[in-house]
Scaffold this motif. Structure first.
Motif, PDB file in Angstrom:
ATOM      1  N   GLN A   1       1.451  -4.155   1.497  1.00 33.83           N
ATOM      2  CA  GLN A   1       0.187  -3.439   1.316  1.00 33.83           C
ATOM      3  C   GLN A   1       0.357  -1.943   1.564  1.00 33.83           C
ATOM      4  N   TRP A   2       1.082  -1.627   2.636  1.00 37.47           N
ATOM      5  CA  TRP A   2       1.317  -0.216   2.919  1.00 37.47           C
ATOM      6  C   TRP A   2       2.090   0.445   1.775  1.00 37.47           C
ATOM      7  N   PHE A   3       3.068  -0.317   1.252  1.00 43.39           N
ATOM      8  CA  PHE A   3       3.874   0.232   0.156  1.00 43.39           C
ATOM      9  C   PHE A   3       3.000   0.497  -1.076  1.00 43.39           C
ATOM     10  N   ASP A   4       2.109  -0.459  -1.391  1.00 45.83           N
ATOM     11  CA  ASP A   4       1.216  -0.267  -2.536  1.00 45.83           C
ATOM     12  C   ASP A   4       0.345   0.968  -2.352  1.00 45.83           C
ATOM     13  N   LEU A   5      -0.200   1.095  -1.149  1.00 43.55           N
ATOM     14  CA  LEU A   5      -1.048   2.255  -0.864  1.00 43.55           C
ATOM     15  C   LEU A   5      -0.256   3.551  -1.051  1.00 43.55           C
ATOM     16  N   ALA A   6       0.982   3.530  -0.549  1.00 36.65           N
ATOM     17  CA  ALA A   6       1.786   4.752  -0.630  1.00 36.65           C
ATOM     18  C   ALA A   6       2.093   5.109  -2.081  1.00 36.65           C
ATOM     19  N   VAL A   7       2.435   4.105  -2.894  1.00 41.39           N
ATOM     20  CA  VAL A   7       2.742   4.387  -4.296  1.00 41.39           C
ATOM     21  C   VAL A   7       1.494   4.885  -5.022  1.00 41.39           C
ATOM     22  N   PHE A   8       0.366   4.232  -4.737  1.00 47.22           N
ATOM     23  CA  PHE A   8      -0.883   4.691  -5.320  1.00 47.22           C
ATOM     24  C   PHE A   8      -1.148   6.143  -4.920  1.00 47.22           C
ATOM     25  N   GLY A   9      -0.916   6.427  -3.645  1.00 57.41           N
ATOM     26  CA  GLY A   9      -1.117   7.797  -3.161  1.00 57.41           C
ATOM     27  C   GLY A   9      -0.207   8.773  -3.866  1.00 57.41           C
ATOM     28  N   LEU A  10       1.010   8.360  -4.100  1.00 57.64           N
ATOM     29  CA  LEU A  10       1.973   9.239  -4.767  1.00 57.64           C
ATOM     30  C   LEU A  10       1.507   9.537  -6.198  1.00 57.64           C
TER      31      LEU A  10
ATOM     32  N   ALA B   1       2.054  24.083  -4.273  1.00 61.37           N
ATOM     33  CA  ALA B   1       0.984  23.276  -4.851  1.00 61.37           C
ATOM     34  C   ALA B   1       1.472  21.868  -5.154  1.00 61.37           C
ATOM     35  N   MET B   2       2.691  21.758  -5.675  1.00 60.90           N
ATOM     36  CA  MET B   2       3.237  20.429  -5.966  1.00 60.90           C
ATOM     37  C   MET B   2       3.381  19.608  -4.690  1.00 60.90           C
ATOM     38  N   LEU B   3       3.985  20.232  -3.707  1.00 62.95           N
ATOM     39  CA  LEU B   3       4.191  19.560  -2.436  1.00 62.95           C
ATOM     40  C   LEU B   3       2.851  19.168  -1.813  1.00 62.95           C
ATOM     41  N   GLY B   4       1.922  20.128  -1.840  1.00 61.20           N
ATOM     42  CA  GLY B   4       0.601  19.890  -1.262  1.00 61.20           C
ATOM     43  C   GLY B   4      -0.092  18.733  -1.950  1.00 61.20           C
ATOM     44  N   GLY B   5       0.012  18.671  -3.265  1.00 62.68           N
ATOM     45  CA  GLY B   5      -0.630  17.598  -4.011  1.00 62.68           C
ATOM     46  C   GLY B   5      -0.096  16.241  -3.606  1.00 62.68           C
ATOM     47  N   LEU B   6       1.213  16.134  -3.588  1.00 64.90           N
ATOM     48  CA  LEU B   6       1.822  14.851  -3.241  1.00 64.90           C
ATOM     49  C   LEU B   6       1.444  14.447  -1.814  1.00 64.90           C
TER      50      LEU B   6
ATOM     51  N   PHE C   1      -1.561  11.108   1.967  1.00 67.02           N
ATOM     52  CA  PHE C   1      -2.370  11.221   3.177  1.00 67.02           C
ATOM     53  C   PHE C   1      -3.721  10.548   2.973  1.00 67.02           C
ATOM     54  N   GLU C   2      -4.297  10.822   1.778  1.00 70.30           N
ATOM     55  CA  GLU C   2      -5.616  10.313   1.503  1.00 70.30           C
ATOM     56  C   GLU C   2      -5.607   8.816   1.258  1.00 70.30           C
ATOM     57  N   SER C   3      -4.495   8.349   0.724  1.00 72.01           N
ATOM     58  CA  SER C   3      -4.407   6.929   0.409  1.00 72.01           C
ATOM     59  C   SER C   3      -4.146   6.105   1.672  1.00 72.01           C
ATOM     60  N   LEU C   4      -3.256   6.601   2.514  1.00 71.08           N
ATOM     61  CA  LEU C   4      -2.938   5.859   3.738  1.00 71.08           C
ATOM     62  C   LEU C   4      -3.917   6.171   4.850  1.00 71.08           C
TER      63      LEU C   4
ATOM     64  N   PRO D   1     -13.528   2.077   5.944  1.00 71.81           N
ATOM     65  CA  PRO D   1     -12.956   3.414   6.152  1.00 71.81           C
ATOM     66  C   PRO D   1     -12.681   4.178   4.850  1.00 71.81           C
ATOM     67  N   TYR D   2     -12.434   3.430   3.734  1.00 69.44           N
ATOM     68  CA  TYR D   2     -12.124   4.146   2.489  1.00 69.44           C
ATOM     69  C   TYR D   2     -13.284   5.006   2.046  1.00 69.44           C
ATOM     70  N   GLN D   3     -14.514   4.700   2.490  1.00 69.68           N
ATOM     71  CA  GLN D   3     -15.656   5.549   2.128  1.00 69.68           C
ATOM     72  C   GLN D   3     -15.470   6.972   2.648  1.00 69.68           C
ATOM     73  N   LEU D   4     -14.681   7.078   3.711  1.00 70.79           N
ATOM     74  CA  LEU D   4     -14.562   8.371   4.374  1.00 70.79           C
ATOM     75  C   LEU D   4     -13.312   9.133   3.947  1.00 70.79           C
ATOM     76  N   LYS D   5     -12.676   8.716   2.844  1.00 74.16           N
ATOM     77  CA  LYS D   5     -11.412   9.384   2.503  1.00 74.16           C
ATOM     78  C   LYS D   5     -11.629  10.850   2.124  1.00 74.16           C
ATOM     79  N   ASP D   6     -12.756  11.140   1.487  1.00 75.67           N
ATOM     80  CA  ASP D   6     -13.030  12.534   1.152  1.00 75.67           C
ATOM     81  C   ASP D   6     -13.281  13.357   2.414  1.00 75.67           C
ATOM     82  N   VAL D   7     -13.929  12.723   3.392  1.00 78.21           N
ATOM     83  CA  VAL D   7     -14.168  13.432   4.655  1.00 78.21           C
ATOM     84  C   VAL D   7     -12.832  13.817   5.274  1.00 78.21           C
ATOM     85  N   ILE D   8     -11.884  12.870   5.226  1.00 77.72           N
ATOM     86  CA  ILE D   8     -10.567  13.148   5.807  1.00 77.72           C
ATOM     87  C   ILE D   8      -9.898  14.307   5.065  1.00 77.72           C
ATOM     88  N   ALA D   9      -9.989  14.281   3.736  1.00 80.91           N
ATOM     89  CA  ALA D   9      -9.341  15.340   2.961  1.00 80.91           C
ATOM     90  C   ALA D   9      -9.958  16.704   3.265  1.00 80.91           C
ATOM     91  N   PHE D  10     -11.291  16.769   3.293  1.00 79.75           N
ATOM     92  CA  PHE D  10     -11.943  18.068   3.531  1.00 79.75           C
ATOM     93  C   PHE D  10     -11.696  18.550   4.951  1.00 79.75           C
TER      94      PHE D  10
END
Lengths: 268, 564, 352
Positions: free
Chosen positions: C42-51, C292-297, C302-305, C319-328
């Motif tokens: 599951q963690w791996f899936d999240l990380a790949v999705f995040g990537l 910018a590339m590094l920051g994006g990745l 970060f947002e996915s995990l 908790p996924y509802q708050l992912k934008d809060v975490i990013a901002f």
């Protein structure tokens, strides 16, 4: 001969570049002193260190017995130092009068509630600020232009207004960054009288950065010469004029002093 | 401005093409069709067509200004109008022959009917071309006329358009006061028709032009007379004026009736927010895009404190008048807390971070995390209306007074702050932050005071909103509110207090009245912001400068001016 | 005492906030991992999705950063440029899907979708620059910023008017459906792989372009000093337009990739990714393309995990509802504690 400002070993670096390198300067009370030097010698950076805009990496700046390096610019101003800028920086869309009244701000105590309720303190403060502004407008010869928007004033008037704004905080030490930049010889002469008059009639110590050698030599009691952030000479006008290192610093670059007086836009 | 005396073909055609593209855009986003139901002049010209013709008129006016002589100007403006109509005809042709609706949802047969005046291709297109060319020439004629007359005509046309748009509201209002329709009934369209009648339009147009020209010649005299009066008479005249305004304001809901009072109330809440944002953006120059956060915090605080629903984790069930100061206090604190992180940020960064704050607050309000406390996506229901000395403020007509009181308070406070040391510090900071600090202004305190005051006004607005609606949802606090408020102060004039009222009436009041506009609200605001920044960045009612140097120095100056 | 006076109470306040957040993150993560509710897969899936998500952010972020580097302004309307590419790409995709072209020549079809999207975005950006931004060079900072905000909303609602309010479902392309099995239970979605590779290829070509082509060199010169560049014979206006075109094409491509992943097109789809991409640009140091590339990745992962890792352990529901809060929140924290970003110079505070 009490010293009002002393800089001890002041060093300011930007990344790898040392803009000011262990500089020692003493400014005597009630004197007119100048800092000169070629482009990029660190003069304005030094001003910015005094006024708190930059925090020097090493060294101390002492004003009237208190350390002021590391204080915020507004705190430095409250202690009695004020300045003008090389490229005039007025509050362009405020009137001349308002510009000066902003300068008087350190002496005002009106708070949020005072302003809303128009308490006695508000009225007293406003009157004091207004009276001071009118007085200063007259002093710098701008009486009658008080309601004009600052950016609409002619160049010379803007210079004088900027000085009036700096004077409004009633400073003990006034820093003038190239007060005659962009002026013709006539205006420069007037400015020279004006600066001397400031010291004589208001008793303010003056430190200026200047490129116009006639002004510098004609008015300063003490001159400090900077080159690449380091002090290379210090003394009265006579000594400086005959100092070989100073001549080398200026002429070694193949630029005549007069030329520099008009061409410098950026330093520090 | 060509130096030769040659006809400037290029500009005439280019402007026609641009106008045509704008026309196509207006048609395809659906404005022409949805505004077609509303006539400006009954049976003659609809709002949808007015928008197209206005485009022609403006383009032709500019086209005329690029020509070396008057006759050239007329020809060029005609050509511009003609080119415009060609582009529109092409659109009509495409709609007829291709099925564009799969992609462009508004390219409907109905639009085609409107564009061709229900005569179909080719007959309708001929009328389209003729009308556009005539309006082009009119635009050119407007350019040639002397400025005074041009102004009067523009005002006259504007007034016709305004009254035509507001026809139903005016009729309803008059009917509700019971003075009968007959007196001015002839001015308006009959039965189901909207807009002015043709006679009505002509009369309005004539009266406005006449009145404008008369006022233009007489106004200086009247002004001179007033300024000749002794100062105490002038003052009493001014007080009389304020008194009259106050009387009208207090009597307004009685005249306006339920619907219009509701419109005024919504406008009032926006003006209240606008006055707050004007302090932050207009005075202090801090571009805050998350201003809606405080609106939300104000509304939610009152919601939590007074709700009688019993669904939240804590039932305070306070009285509104106790909750009000608490709510404002919390907003002030929020203003400070959200202000601290952005103290060192400037311009663009400040804008984005505050935008982020606004979103954080909204998302938190929506989240399941805080749902037990503030209701999540279901919001807070059953917020009771306030009770003022036994009168329940539950109708628009009574809430009106609460909102007016809020606006007057905010107006009073912002005016007094503006004219004090604090106002000067704010403006100095807006002009040049570094220099302001070098002049001894404490930036931290000054900025936080601006944020806190702005937050207080916005919070007050949100507080009133909560009791007005009785229910609050997170969706009421979208970013769009911030943009709406920002637009209204920019259009009115940043830093200008009267500008907030003008902007509020234009950008919050008008769209409430013209429901068709609601759909295009943000489209129009966006365009308005872009255009305003290019043409008139200071707004419609620019911030006034204060003349404060007393006239004691005047004698030194005046003789010189007289000699010159 | 002397040194204490140098820290204002506002600084202390922010340090406390920062420390608290850090503490919460550490405690939350520890608790989540201890509870062991999630498997490695599951963690791996999240990380790949995040990537994959981060690759899209990175592409958009490049547009912000390029324009910022050259004009020192944040192109607020960039998110709408992204949206416009996605939209027009969608129309091409659906029509190709309907007549079967996409099924027969999937590769060519995908290339066509990309070309449409990138061209649309580029054209729109050029128009925007010409009409809205160019006349305002030298105006006070607030003026172009407000223009950009206005343009953003204008474009968003123009698209709404033109193409309707409904959410449109992106056609599913069989060619890039399904998953590729890796070792054990691990697998990777084809779409995510496509997104990551496509983004990587585009970023590499951009890096090459900026570093080695004549235009790229001119761009760097202009971002260094406009006046000097003009004196050296560089047509500054032309370079600015090219910068916009470059940034916009990447955003258009990002729009297509975004649609491949989330399969939905709306007129407001640009807003949140735009804001995220801006965060990514700041994270990497705005004005700095590799940043910018590094920051994006980083932001994508970060947002996915993040929500699951930090918040789940603290017992926060959904908790996924708050992912934008975490990013901002991260954006704010970076701007306060490291305004230079990961790479890049300090630009959030203007120098005197």
């Amino acid at each position: 001969m009490a010293s009002v400002l002393s800089a001890l070993n002041v060093t300011k670096q930007f990344g790898g570049l040392t803009a000011v390198n262990s500089l020692n300067i003493e400014i005597v009370e009630n004197s007119i002193s100048s800092v000169i030097g070629p482009n990029g010698a660190g003069k304005t950076t030094f001003f910015n260190c005094i006024t708190g805009f930059y925090k020097p990496e090493f060294g101390e700046i002492i004003f009237k017995g208190n350390r002021i390096d590391g204080l915020r610019p507004d705190q430095v101003t409250q202690m009695g130092i004020s300045r003008t800028y090389q490229n005039i920086r007025l509050f362009a869309n405020l009137t001349a009068l308002e510009n000066i009244m902003v300068g008087y701000d350190p002496h005002l105590k009106t708070g949020w509630l005072d302003a809303v309720l128009r308490t006695r303190r508000y009225h007293e403060d406003e009157k004091a600020a207004h009276d001071e502004a009118i007085k200063l407008l007259r002093f710098v010869g701008l009486a009658g232009s008080g309601d004009q928007i600052a950016r609409n004033l002619p160049y010379g008037a803007q210079r004088r207004l900027e000085i009036a704004r700096a004077l409004a905080s009633k400073p003990a030490l006034l820093l003038l960054d190239e007060p005659t930049a962009g002026m013709n010889p006539n205006e420069t002469g007037e400015m020279m009288h004006f600066i001397r008059d400031l010291r004589d009639s208001l008793g303010i110590t003056i430190l200026l950065i200047e490129h116009d050698m006639r002004l510098v030599m004609g008015i300063s009691e003490q001159i400090t010469v900077l080159d690449f952030g380091e002090k290379i000479a210090e003394g009265g006008p006579k000594e400086i004029q005959s100092n070989p290192r100073v001549i080398e610093a200026y002429l070694g670059r193949g630029a005549a002093t007069e030329g520099m007086a008009t061409s410098e836009n950026k330093s520090g | 401005m060509s130096t030769q005396n040659r006809f400037n073909w290029q500009k005439a055609i280019q402007l026609g093409g641009i106008a045509g593209l704008i026309g196509v855009l207006i048609a395809l986003v659906g404005m022409v069709e949805s505004f077609d139901h509303r006539d400006i002049v009954a049976g003659a010209i609809s709002m949808g067509w007015t928008m197209l013709l206005l485009t022609v008129l403006v383009a032709a006016y500019f086209s005329a200004s690029h020509q070396p002589s008057k006759s050239f100007s007329l020809v060029a403006s005609g050509i511009t109008g003609f080119i415009f109509s060609l582009v529109m005809s092409l659109l009509a042709f495409l709609i007829e022959n291709l099925d564009l609706r799969q992609i462009l949802v508004n390219a409907s047969p109905n639009l085609l009917k409107i564009l061709t005046l229900e005569n179909g291709i080719p007959n309708g297109l001929i009328s389209l071309i003729v009308i556009s060319t005539i309006f082009g020439i009119l635009g050119g004629a407007l350019y040639i006329l002397p400025a005074k007359i041009r102004k009067a005509i523009s005002l006259g046309l504007g007034m016709v358009a305004f009254l035509g748009l507001m026809e139903d509201i005016i009729q309803v209002t008059i009917a509700s006061t019971g003075s009968g329709n007959s007196a001015i009934g002839w001015m308006f369209g009959r039965g189901t028709q909207s807009g002015l009648s043709i006679i009505g339009a002509i009369v309005v147009f004539g009266v406005v032009i006449g009145g404008n020209l008369l006022w233009g010649t007489n106004a200086p005299k009247i002004n001179a007379q007033v300024s000749k009066m002794p100062p105490n008479r002038q003052r009493s005249l001014r007080i009389l004026g304020y008194g009259l305004i106050l009387l009208v304001v207090l009597y307004l809901p009685v005249v306006l009736g339920l619907y219009l009072t509701e419109v005024v109330n919504v406008t009032g809440l926006f003006i209240l927010m606008g006055l707050g944002l004007n302090i932050v953006v207009g005075f202090a120059g801090l571009l805050d895009l998350g201003y809606v956060a405080f609106y939300a915090i104000g509304a939610y605080t009152v919601g939590v404190l007074t709700s009688l629903s019993g669904q939240l984790s804590t039932a305070f069930e306070w009285n509104f008048w106790w909750a009000l100061p608490v709510s404002i206090f919390i907003c002030v604190m929020a203003g400070v807390v959200l202000g601290i992180p952005v103290l060192n940020m400037r311009g663009d960064y400040l804008a984005i971070v505050t935008l982020g704050f606004g979103e954080i607050i909204r998302i938190l309000a929506l989240s399941d995390f805080l749902k037990p406390h503030i209701g999540g996506s279901q919001g807070i229901v059953n917020i009771p209306p306030p009770d003022f000395l036994g009168v329940l403020l539950n109708k628009p007509q009574t809430l009106y007074y609460l909102i007016v009181a809020g606006c007057i308070l905010a107006l009073f406070v912002s005016q007094r702050l503006r004219d004090s040391r604090l106002g000067r510090s704010w403006k100095a900071m807006r002009e040049d932050e570094d220099v302001a600090q070098a002049m001894g202004i404490n930036l931290v305190a000054t900025k936080l005071l601006a944020f806190a005051t702005g937050a207080a006004f916005s919070g007050l607005s949100g507080t009133i909103l909560a009791v007005k609606l009785g229910t609050i949802y997170p969706h009421s606090f979208a970013l769009l509110i911030s943009i709406n408020v920002l637009s209204l102060i920019i259009v009115g004039g940043m830093g200008s207090i009267p500008g907030v009222f003008i902007g509020g009436l234009l950008l919050a009041g008008m769209p409430e009245l013209l429901r068709e506009f609601a759909e295009y609200r943000l489209l129009i605001y966006g365009a308005l912001l872009v255009v305003m920044m290019q043409v008139r960045p200071e707004g419609f009612w620019p911030e006034e400068t204060h003349k404060r140097e007393f006239h004691e120095d005047a004698p030194d100056v005046t003789p010189v001016q007289e000699a010159a | 005492m002397q040194s204490l006076k140098r820290f204002s109470w506002t600084d202390i306040f922010m340090w406390i906030v920062g420390a608290t957040l850090l503490l919460l993150i550490v405690i939350g993560s520890t608790l989540t991992l201890q509870q062991g509710k999630y498997t490695t897969v599951q963690w791996f899936d999240l990380a790949v999705f995040g990537l994959a998500q981060g690759s899209v952010y990175a592409l958009i972020a490049l547009g912000y950063t390029l324009v910022y580097g050259i004009l020192r302004m944040i192109n607020f309307a960039h998110s709408e440029i992204f949206m416009s590419g996605a939209y027009l790409g969608y129309f091409v995709a659906t029509s190709m899907q309907r007549n079967g072209f996409l099924q027969e020549n999937p590769l060519l079809g995908i290339v066509l979708i990309f070309l449409t999207a990138m061209t649309t975005s580029a054209i729109l950006a050029v128009i925007l620059e010409r009409i809205a931004y160019r006349p305002l060079r030298g105006a006070p900072r607030l003026v172009p910023l407000i223009t950009a905000i206005g343009a953003s909303f204008f474009l968003q609602y123009t698209f709404r008017g033109l193409f309707g309010t409904q959410n449109r479902a992106y056609p599913e392309i069989d060619y890039i459906r399904g998953a590729i099995p890796l070792f054990g239970d691990f697998q990777i979605q084809k779409i995510q792989l496509v997104v990551i590779i496509a983004a990587a290829v585009m970023m590499a070509s951009l890096a090459f372009f900026v570093q080695y082509t004549k235009t790229g060199k001119a761009m760097r010169a202009v971002s260094e000093d406009k006046n000097v560049a003009a004196l050296m014979g560089i047509d500054v206006d032309k370079i600015i337009v090219r910068t916009f075109v470059l940034g916009a094409s990447l955003a258009g491509a990002a729009g297509v990739l975004y649609c491949f992943m989330f399969r939905i097109v709306t007129f407001y789809m640009g807003f949140i990714p735009g804001l995220k991409a801006f965060t990514a640009a700041v994270l990497g140091g705005i004005g700095n393309p590799p940043g910018a590339m590094l920051g994006g990745l980083f932001l994508g992962i970060f947002e996915s995990l993040g929500p699951t890792l930090f918040l789940d352990g603290l017992g926060i529901p959904a908790p996924y509802q708050l992912k934008d809060v975490i990013a901002f929140t991260m954006l704010v924290m970076i701007l306060i504690f490291r305004p230079t970003g990961i790479l890049g110079e300090r630009l959030s505070k203007t120098k005197a």
